[in-house]
Design a protein around this motif. Sequence first.
Motif, short mmCIF file in Angstrom:
data_model
loop_
_atom_site.label_atom_id
_atom_site.label_comp_id
_atom_site.label_asym_id
_atom_site.label_seq_id
_atom_site.Cartn_x
_atom_site.Cartn_y
_atom_site.Cartn_z
N PRO A 58 98.47 -31.47 38.15
CA PRO A 58 98.76 -32.90 38.34
C PRO A 58 98.34 -33.76 37.14
O PRO A 58 97.25 -33.58 36.58
CB PRO A 58 97.94 -33.26 39.58
N GLU A 59 99.22 -34.66 36.77
CA GLU A 59 98.98 -35.52 35.60
C GLU A 59 97.70 -36.34 35.74
O GLU A 59 96.93 -36.47 34.78
CB GLU A 59 100.18 -36.45 35.40
N ALA A 60 97.44 -36.88 36.93
CA ALA A 60 96.23 -37.69 37.14
C ALA A 60 94.97 -36.85 36.91
O ALA A 60 94.00 -37.34 36.32
CB ALA A 60 96.22 -38.28 38.54
N LEU A 61 94.99 -35.61 37.35
CA LEU A 61 93.86 -34.71 37.13
C LEU A 61 93.64 -34.51 35.63
O LEU A 61 92.52 -34.64 35.14
CB LEU A 61 94.10 -33.36 37.81
N MET A 62 94.70 -34.22 34.92
CA MET A 62 94.56 -33.92 33.50
C MET A 62 94.18 -35.17 32.69
O MET A 62 93.48 -35.06 31.69
CB MET A 62 95.84 -33.27 32.96
N GLN A 63 94.60 -36.35 33.13
CA GLN A 63 94.18 -37.57 32.45
C GLN A 63 92.68 -37.78 32.62
O GLN A 63 91.99 -38.16 31.68
CB GLN A 63 94.94 -38.79 32.98
N ALA A 64 92.17 -37.52 33.81
CA ALA A 64 90.73 -37.68 34.06
C ALA A 64 89.93 -36.57 33.37
O ALA A 64 88.82 -36.81 32.91
CB ALA A 64 90.45 -37.66 35.56
N PHE A 65 90.50 -35.37 33.30
CA PHE A 65 89.81 -34.22 32.74
C PHE A 65 89.84 -34.22 31.21
O PHE A 65 88.91 -33.82 30.55
CB PHE A 65 90.45 -32.93 33.27
N GLY A 66 90.94 -34.68 30.63
CA GLY A 66 91.09 -34.66 29.18
C GLY A 66 91.65 -33.33 28.71
O GLY A 66 92.14 -32.53 29.50
N ALA A 67 91.56 -33.09 27.42
CA ALA A 67 92.08 -31.85 26.84
C ALA A 67 91.21 -30.67 27.28
O ALA A 67 90.01 -30.67 27.05
CB ALA A 67 92.11 -31.95 25.33
N PRO A 68 91.82 -29.68 27.96
CA PRO A 68 91.03 -28.53 28.41
C PRO A 68 90.75 -27.55 27.27
O PRO A 68 91.62 -27.29 26.44
CB PRO A 68 91.93 -27.89 29.47
N THR A 69 89.53 -27.05 27.23
CA THR A 69 89.15 -26.01 26.27
C THR A 69 88.69 -24.80 27.06
O THR A 69 87.74 -24.90 27.84
CB THR A 69 87.99 -26.49 25.37
N LYS A 70 89.38 -23.67 26.90
CA LYS A 70 89.02 -22.47 27.65
C LYS A 70 87.65 -21.98 27.22
O LYS A 70 87.38 -21.87 26.03
CB LYS A 70 90.05 -21.36 27.45
N VAL A 71 86.79 -21.72 28.20
CA VAL A 71 85.45 -21.21 27.91
C VAL A 71 85.27 -19.76 28.33
O VAL A 71 84.45 -19.06 27.74
CB VAL A 71 84.33 -22.08 28.51
N LEU A 72 86.01 -19.32 29.36
CA LEU A 72 85.91 -17.91 29.74
C LEU A 72 86.95 -17.53 30.76
O LEU A 72 87.56 -18.38 31.40
CB LEU A 72 84.51 -17.59 30.29
N ASP A 73 87.17 -16.22 30.86
CA ASP A 73 87.97 -15.61 31.90
C ASP A 73 87.03 -14.74 32.72
O ASP A 73 86.09 -14.16 32.17
CB ASP A 73 89.08 -14.72 31.31
N LEU A 74 87.25 -14.68 34.03
CA LEU A 74 86.41 -13.85 34.87
C LEU A 74 87.17 -13.39 36.10
O LEU A 74 88.14 -14.03 36.50
CB LEU A 74 85.14 -14.59 35.30
N ILE A 75 86.72 -12.29 36.69
CA ILE A 75 87.24 -11.86 37.97
C ILE A 75 86.35 -12.50 39.01
O ILE A 75 85.14 -12.27 39.04
CB ILE A 75 87.25 -10.32 38.09
N LEU A 76 86.94 -13.35 39.84
CA LEU A 76 86.18 -14.10 40.82
C LEU A 76 86.37 -13.47 42.20
O LEU A 76 87.50 -13.25 42.65
CB LEU A 76 86.64 -15.56 40.84
N THR A 77 85.26 -13.15 42.84
CA THR A 77 85.24 -12.62 44.21
C THR A 77 84.37 -13.55 45.04
O THR A 77 83.55 -14.30 44.49
CB THR A 77 84.64 -11.20 44.25
N PRO A 78 84.51 -13.52 46.37
CA PRO A 78 83.67 -14.39 47.21
C PRO A 78 82.17 -14.14 47.01
O PRO A 78 81.37 -15.05 47.20
CB PRO A 78 84.09 -14.03 48.64
N GLU A 79 81.80 -12.95 46.60
CA GLU A 79 80.39 -12.61 46.43
C GLU A 79 79.83 -13.03 45.07
O GLU A 79 78.62 -13.00 44.86
CB GLU A 79 80.17 -11.10 46.58
N LYS A 80 80.69 -13.40 44.16
CA LYS A 80 80.27 -13.73 42.79
C LYS A 80 79.31 -14.92 42.80
O LYS A 80 79.55 -15.92 43.46
CB LYS A 80 81.49 -14.06 41.93
N GLU A 81 78.23 -14.79 42.06
CA GLU A 81 77.26 -15.89 41.92
C GLU A 81 77.72 -16.81 40.79
O GLU A 81 77.88 -16.36 39.66
CB GLU A 81 75.87 -15.34 41.60
N LEU A 82 77.92 -18.07 41.11
CA LEU A 82 78.27 -19.07 40.11
C LEU A 82 77.12 -20.07 40.01
O LEU A 82 76.39 -20.28 40.98
CB LEU A 82 79.56 -19.80 40.50
#
Length: 103
Positions: free
Chosen positions: A37-61
């Motif tokens: 959504p455009e409104a999301l990206m306007q509020a977020f700004g230019a995204p910079t990728k920081v990482l890729d990960l396999i996300l599972t419900p058990e993963k600690e964030l």
Amino acid sequence: MTSYTNATKRFCSVYKSSKRAEMYLYVDRSQDVSKLPEALMQAFGAPTKVLDLILTPEKELARADASTVLEAIAEKEFYLQMPPVDSESAENLAMAPRDSLNG
């Protein structure tokens, strides 16, 4: 597009915001962030990728519940992690007289 509503794991990309420190966007790795959504990206700004990960419900964030992130991506195609609340501002608000909070 594949439905991941009952997904137990997902390959995700995490982006940091150019507008706010400690604001992150989680998306499916195949997601084109320019299609969010455009409104999301306007509020977020230019995204910079920081990482890729396999996300599972058990993963600690650090500051999010992995199950909540997976559900949001399945439903909205993204999860927006907001910056933590400034503890000093929260303390000042908690110590403010009630009448000053009511206008």
